[in-house]
Design a protein around this motif. Structure first.
Motif, short mmCIF file in Angstrom:
data_model
loop_
_atom_site.label_atom_id
_atom_site.label_comp_id
_atom_site.label_asym_id
_atom_site.label_seq_id
_atom_site.Cartn_x
_atom_site.Cartn_y
_atom_site.Cartn_z
N ILE A 91 84.96 -36.11 12.49
CA ILE A 91 84.09 -36.73 11.49
C ILE A 91 84.27 -36.09 10.12
O ILE A 91 84.44 -36.81 9.12
N PRO A 92 84.28 -34.74 10.00
CA PRO A 92 84.54 -34.15 8.68
C PRO A 92 85.86 -34.59 8.06
O PRO A 92 85.94 -34.78 6.84
N LEU A 93 86.89 -34.78 8.88
CA LEU A 93 88.20 -35.18 8.35
C LEU A 93 88.20 -36.62 7.84
O LEU A 93 89.00 -36.99 6.98
N ILE A 94 87.31 -37.46 8.39
CA ILE A 94 87.13 -38.81 7.84
C ILE A 94 86.34 -38.74 6.53
O ILE A 94 86.72 -39.34 5.52
N THR A 95 85.24 -37.99 6.55
CA THR A 95 84.36 -37.97 5.37
C THR A 95 85.01 -37.30 4.15
O THR A 95 84.70 -37.66 3.02
N ASN A 96 85.91 -36.35 4.39
CA ASN A 96 86.54 -35.71 3.22
C ASN A 96 87.85 -36.40 2.81
O ASN A 96 88.54 -35.92 1.89
N GLY A 97 88.19 -37.50 3.47
CA GLY A 97 89.34 -38.29 3.06
C GLY A 97 90.68 -37.81 3.57
O GLY A 97 91.72 -38.34 3.19
N ARG A 112 75.93 -40.78 13.80
CA ARG A 112 77.24 -40.70 13.15
C ARG A 112 77.39 -41.75 12.06
O ARG A 112 78.12 -41.56 11.09
N GLY A 113 76.68 -42.87 12.23
CA GLY A 113 76.74 -43.94 11.25
C GLY A 113 76.19 -43.56 9.88
O GLY A 113 76.39 -44.28 8.90
N LYS A 114 75.52 -42.43 9.80
CA LYS A 114 75.06 -41.94 8.50
C LYS A 114 76.21 -41.35 7.69
O LYS A 114 76.12 -41.25 6.47
N ASP A 115 77.28 -40.96 8.37
CA ASP A 115 78.40 -40.29 7.70
C ASP A 115 79.67 -41.12 7.67
O ASP A 115 80.50 -40.94 6.76
N VAL A 116 79.87 -41.97 8.66
CA VAL A 116 81.10 -42.76 8.75
C VAL A 116 80.76 -44.21 9.11
O VAL A 116 79.63 -44.51 9.49
N ALA A 117 81.74 -45.07 8.99
CA ALA A 117 81.60 -46.46 9.43
C ALA A 117 82.36 -46.64 10.74
O ALA A 117 83.28 -45.87 11.05
N PHE A 118 81.96 -47.66 11.51
CA PHE A 118 82.64 -47.96 12.77
C PHE A 118 83.12 -49.40 12.78
O PHE A 118 82.45 -50.30 12.26
N ALA A 119 84.28 -49.61 13.37
CA ALA A 119 84.82 -50.96 13.53
C ALA A 119 84.17 -51.61 14.75
O ALA A 119 83.26 -51.06 15.37
N VAL A 120 84.62 -52.80 15.08
CA VAL A 120 84.15 -53.52 16.26
C VAL A 120 84.36 -52.65 17.51
O VAL A 120 85.41 -52.01 17.67
N ASN A 121 83.38 -52.59 18.38
CA ASN A 121 83.46 -51.76 19.58
C ASN A 121 84.60 -52.21 20.49
O ASN A 121 84.79 -53.41 20.70
N HIS A 122 85.35 -51.23 21.03
CA HIS A 122 86.50 -51.58 21.88
C HIS A 122 86.40 -51.06 23.32
O HIS A 122 87.31 -51.28 24.12
N PHE A 123 85.29 -50.36 23.65
CA PHE A 123 85.11 -49.88 25.02
C PHE A 123 83.66 -49.46 25.21
O PHE A 123 82.97 -49.17 24.24
N GLU A 219 75.48 -41.32 38.65
CA GLU A 219 75.34 -42.58 37.91
C GLU A 219 75.43 -42.29 36.41
O GLU A 219 75.01 -41.22 35.97
N PRO A 220 75.96 -43.22 35.62
CA PRO A 220 76.01 -43.00 34.17
C PRO A 220 74.60 -42.78 33.61
O PRO A 220 73.67 -43.52 33.92
N LEU A 221 74.45 -41.73 32.81
CA LEU A 221 73.14 -41.45 32.22
C LEU A 221 72.81 -42.40 31.08
O LEU A 221 71.65 -42.58 30.74
N GLN A 222 73.82 -42.99 30.49
CA GLN A 222 73.61 -43.94 29.40
C GLN A 222 74.90 -44.72 29.21
O GLN A 222 75.96 -44.29 29.67
N VAL A 223 74.82 -45.88 28.59
CA VAL A 223 76.03 -46.65 28.27
C VAL A 223 76.21 -46.61 26.76
O VAL A 223 75.30 -46.93 26.00
N GLU A 224 77.40 -46.18 26.33
CA GLU A 224 77.67 -46.05 24.91
C GLU A 224 78.98 -46.75 24.55
O GLU A 224 79.93 -46.76 25.35
N PRO A 225 79.06 -47.31 23.35
CA PRO A 225 80.30 -47.96 22.92
C PRO A 225 81.25 -46.99 22.22
O PRO A 225 80.81 -46.06 21.54
N TYR A 226 82.54 -47.20 22.44
CA TYR A 226 83.57 -46.52 21.65
C TYR A 226 83.98 -47.46 20.52
O TYR A 226 84.08 -48.68 20.70
N ALA A 227 84.27 -46.88 19.37
CA ALA A 227 84.80 -47.67 18.25
C ALA A 227 85.64 -46.77 17.35
O ALA A 227 85.49 -45.54 17.36
N CYS A 228 86.52 -47.38 16.58
CA CYS A 228 87.33 -46.63 15.63
C CYS A 228 86.48 -46.25 14.42
O CYS A 228 85.67 -47.05 13.95
N MET A 229 86.68 -45.02 13.94
CA MET A 229 85.95 -44.54 12.76
C MET A 229 86.78 -44.73 11.50
O MET A 229 88.00 -44.56 11.51
#
Length: 294
Positions: A91-97, A112-123, A219-229
């Motif tokens: 995340i720091p390497l995205i935010t500092n360019g 994380r959305g406070k610091d970076v943007a996410f593309a369409v979820n892919h997983f 069992e999965p404790l939660q379901v979360e999406p992966y996306a490109c930052m």
């Protein structure tokens, strides 16, 4: 005069914002280079198949974006720089360019959305446990008073800490630098379990020296999406990335890529994960959502 000064300030802010919004594509155009992040052990998304040779499902997504950028900027000879990242520094390497795009095994969430943007979820995935079969650990309750490991900078650490507190299990949660290091602690009996996204655990087992010695439990404790930052507040670049992925999803190419990396033998051991597409991902091939986990 005060009103005019206020209007001038508003206009200057709008101009500055507009300039910032076009920053990534403008930077790439000026430098003639796009910098992509990759992970070294996030099988089958982004991992090494030989020295400095990243491969995987998310690597192919990154490459599709490169093709789109080349076309958009009319730069067929655009240079592609590759940079390894960890859960902690991505995340720091995205935010500092330093990097322009990170496609790996990154959870799209509101924090994380406070610091970076996410593309369409892919997983879509959830936190589970990698254990030795000989440990006879079958669920989270079996971890009471034991040492478990997770990887620094991941959402799984927060999930396990919260679960540990709520269930009063008294687990000792230790952190490792990356997924290979976390797995090593289980292999060497320094941790009873590795808590991580289930797909990454399946990938690590499949490529291990003795895959029959390990299993994924709980069992999965939660379901979360992966996306490109990608950089925040850059609608032009986000649109290009989203349009690229949506095009793959509409054409059927995304499903072919999924079959290649999740249902077929993959390097380096030509082992198949045999992981069918989840209902959540099937739905997102129609919805094209970038909705984060909470």
């Amino acid at each position: 005069m005060k009103f005019s000064a206020l209007m001038a300030a508003v206009l200057l802010t709008a101009v500055a914002t507009g300039a910032q919004a076009a920053d990534t594509l403008a930077k790439i155009a000026a430098s003639g280079k796009i910098t992509l992040a990759y992970r070294e052990s996030s099988v089958p998304f982004s991992y090494l198949d030989g020295p400095n040779k990243p491969i995987g499902f998310a690597v192919e997504l990154s490459n599709a974006v490169v093709d789109a950028v080349r076309k958009k900027l009319n730069k067929p000879n655009l240079e592609v720089a590759l940079m390894p990242v960890t859960s902690q520094n991505r995340i720091p390497l995205i935010t500092n360019g330093t990097i322009d795009l990170e496609c790996g095994s990154t959870t799209n969430n509101t924090a994380r959305g406070k610091d970076v943007a996410f593309a369409v979820n892919h997983f879509y995935t959830g936190t589970r446990l990698l254990v030795k079969k000989s440990s006879h650990i079958k669920d989270y309750a079996d971890l009471k008073g034991k040492t478990i490991v997770s990887t620094t900078g991941t959402t799984n650490v927060l999930v396990m800490r919260k679960y540990n507190e709520e269930k009063k299990l008294g687990m000792d949660i230790v952190l490792a630098k990356d997924h290979d290091d976390s797995f090593l602690l289980v292999q060497s009996d320094r941790a009873a379990a590795f808590a991580m996204d289930d797909i990454l655990l399946f990938g690590l087992i499949a490529n291990s020296k003795d895959p029959g010695d390990y299993e994924v439990v709980g069992e999965p404790l939660q379901v979360e999406p992966y996306a490109c930052m990608l950089p925040k507040d850059d609608p032009a670049f986000k649109k290009l990335v989203d349009d690229t992925f949506i095009g793959l999803m509409k054409s059927g190419e995304f499903e072919k890529m999924y079959t290649k990396w999740f249902m077929s033998p993959i390097p380096p051991k030509n082992t198949s994960l045999n992981l069918p597409m989840s209902p959540q991902l099937k739905e997102n091939l129609k919805a094209f959502s970038d909705k984060p986990a909470t």
